[in-house]
Motif scaffolding. Structure first.
Motif, PDB file in Angstrom:
ATOM      1  N   LEU A  58      -0.841   5.975  -5.075  1.00 50.84           N
ATOM      2  CA  LEU A  58      -0.269   5.662  -3.768  1.00 50.84           C
ATOM      3  C   LEU A  58      -1.366   5.331  -2.762  1.00 50.84           C
ATOM      4  O   LEU A  58      -1.246   4.361  -2.008  1.00 50.84           O
ATOM      5  CB  LEU A  58       0.591   6.819  -3.259  1.00 50.84           C
ATOM      6  N   ILE A  59      -2.424   6.101  -2.762  1.00 53.51           N
ATOM      7  CA  ILE A  59      -3.510   5.858  -1.808  1.00 53.51           C
ATOM      8  C   ILE A  59      -4.133   4.493  -2.048  1.00 53.51           C
ATOM      9  O   ILE A  59      -4.358   3.723  -1.110  1.00 53.51           O
ATOM     10  CB  ILE A  59      -4.564   6.978  -1.890  1.00 53.51           C
ATOM     11  N   GLU A  60      -4.391   4.160  -3.308  1.00 59.10           N
ATOM     12  CA  GLU A  60      -4.962   2.847  -3.622  1.00 59.10           C
ATOM     13  C   GLU A  60      -4.007   1.729  -3.227  1.00 59.10           C
ATOM     14  O   GLU A  60      -4.438   0.687  -2.715  1.00 59.10           O
ATOM     15  CB  GLU A  60      -5.319   2.769  -5.098  1.00 59.10           C
ATOM     16  N   HIS A  61      -2.712   1.927  -3.440  1.00 56.68           N
ATOM     17  CA  HIS A  61      -1.711   0.942  -3.042  1.00 56.68           C
ATOM     18  C   HIS A  61      -1.749   0.745  -1.526  1.00 56.68           C
ATOM     19  O   HIS A  61      -1.722  -0.387  -1.032  1.00 56.68           O
ATOM     20  CB  HIS A  61      -0.315   1.390  -3.489  1.00 56.68           C
ATOM     21  N   LEU A  62      -1.797   1.831  -0.782  1.00 58.83           N
ATOM     22  CA  LEU A  62      -1.808   1.750   0.684  1.00 58.83           C
ATOM     23  C   LEU A  62      -3.084   1.079   1.188  1.00 58.83           C
ATOM     24  O   LEU A  62      -3.043   0.323   2.163  1.00 58.83           O
ATOM     25  CB  LEU A  62      -1.647   3.144   1.289  1.00 58.83           C
ATOM     26  N   ILE A  63      -4.203   1.324   0.525  1.00 60.13           N
ATOM     27  CA  ILE A  63      -5.454   0.668   0.921  1.00 60.13           C
ATOM     28  C   ILE A  63      -5.340  -0.843   0.696  1.00 60.13           C
ATOM     29  O   ILE A  63      -5.699  -1.639   1.573  1.00 60.13           O
ATOM     30  CB  ILE A  63      -6.648   1.253   0.144  1.00 60.13           C
ATOM     31  N   ARG A  64      -4.810  -1.245  -0.475  1.00 54.35           N
ATOM     32  CA  ARG A  64      -4.637  -2.690  -0.740  1.00 54.35           C
ATOM     33  C   ARG A  64      -3.683  -3.317   0.285  1.00 54.35           C
ATOM     34  O   ARG A  64      -3.943  -4.414   0.800  1.00 54.35           O
ATOM     35  CB  ARG A  64      -4.110  -2.909  -2.158  1.00 54.35           C
ATOM     36  N   LYS A  65      -2.586  -2.616   0.582  1.00 56.55           N
ATOM     37  CA  LYS A  65      -1.619  -3.110   1.562  1.00 56.55           C
ATOM     38  C   LYS A  65      -2.280  -3.261   2.937  1.00 56.55           C
ATOM     39  O   LYS A  65      -2.098  -4.268   3.620  1.00 56.55           O
ATOM     40  CB  LYS A  65      -0.445  -2.129   1.640  1.00 56.55           C
ATOM     41  N   GLY A  66      -3.075  -2.273   3.317  1.00 55.29           N
ATOM     42  CA  GLY A  66      -3.766  -2.324   4.607  1.00 55.29           C
ATOM     43  C   GLY A  66      -4.758  -3.464   4.681  1.00 55.29           C
ATOM     44  O   GLY A  66      -4.873  -4.139   5.706  1.00 55.29           O
TER      45      GLY A  66
END
Length: 88
Positions: A58-66
């Motif tokens: 989830l954290i990696e997904h949120l970083i990519r999204k950001g």
């Protein structure tokens, strides 16, 4: 040493780097309502503050999204953002 800050993980460093990039962008676009970018960045940090540090996916997904959002905001055509307030 009592006043020493804990070492940050790689993901924590990435999140902070992304946040600092958003703040730099908000200053760069200050004339076009850039303060909304800073408000949005802070709101996203607070929104996901309760995510478990062990939820790497989830954290990696949120970083990519950001990063994608930041790239879009860096475009010269973007002159600001409109914040969505739930319930309006």
């Amino acid at each position: 040493m009592a006043g020493r800050a804990p070492r940050l993980s790689g993901l924590q460093k990435q999140v902070l780097s992304l946040y600092r990039s958003a703040l730099r962008l908000s200053r760069a676009k200050e004339q076009q309502g850039g303060e909304a970018i800073a408000v949005l960045a802070r709101a996203e940090i607070e929104r996901y503050r309760s995510v478990s540090r062990k939820d790497y996916q989830l954290i990696e997904h949120l970083i990519r999204k950001g990063k994608r959002q930041l790239e879009r905001l860096q475009s010269p055509e973007v002159t600001g953002v409109r914040l969505h307030h739930p319930g309006q």
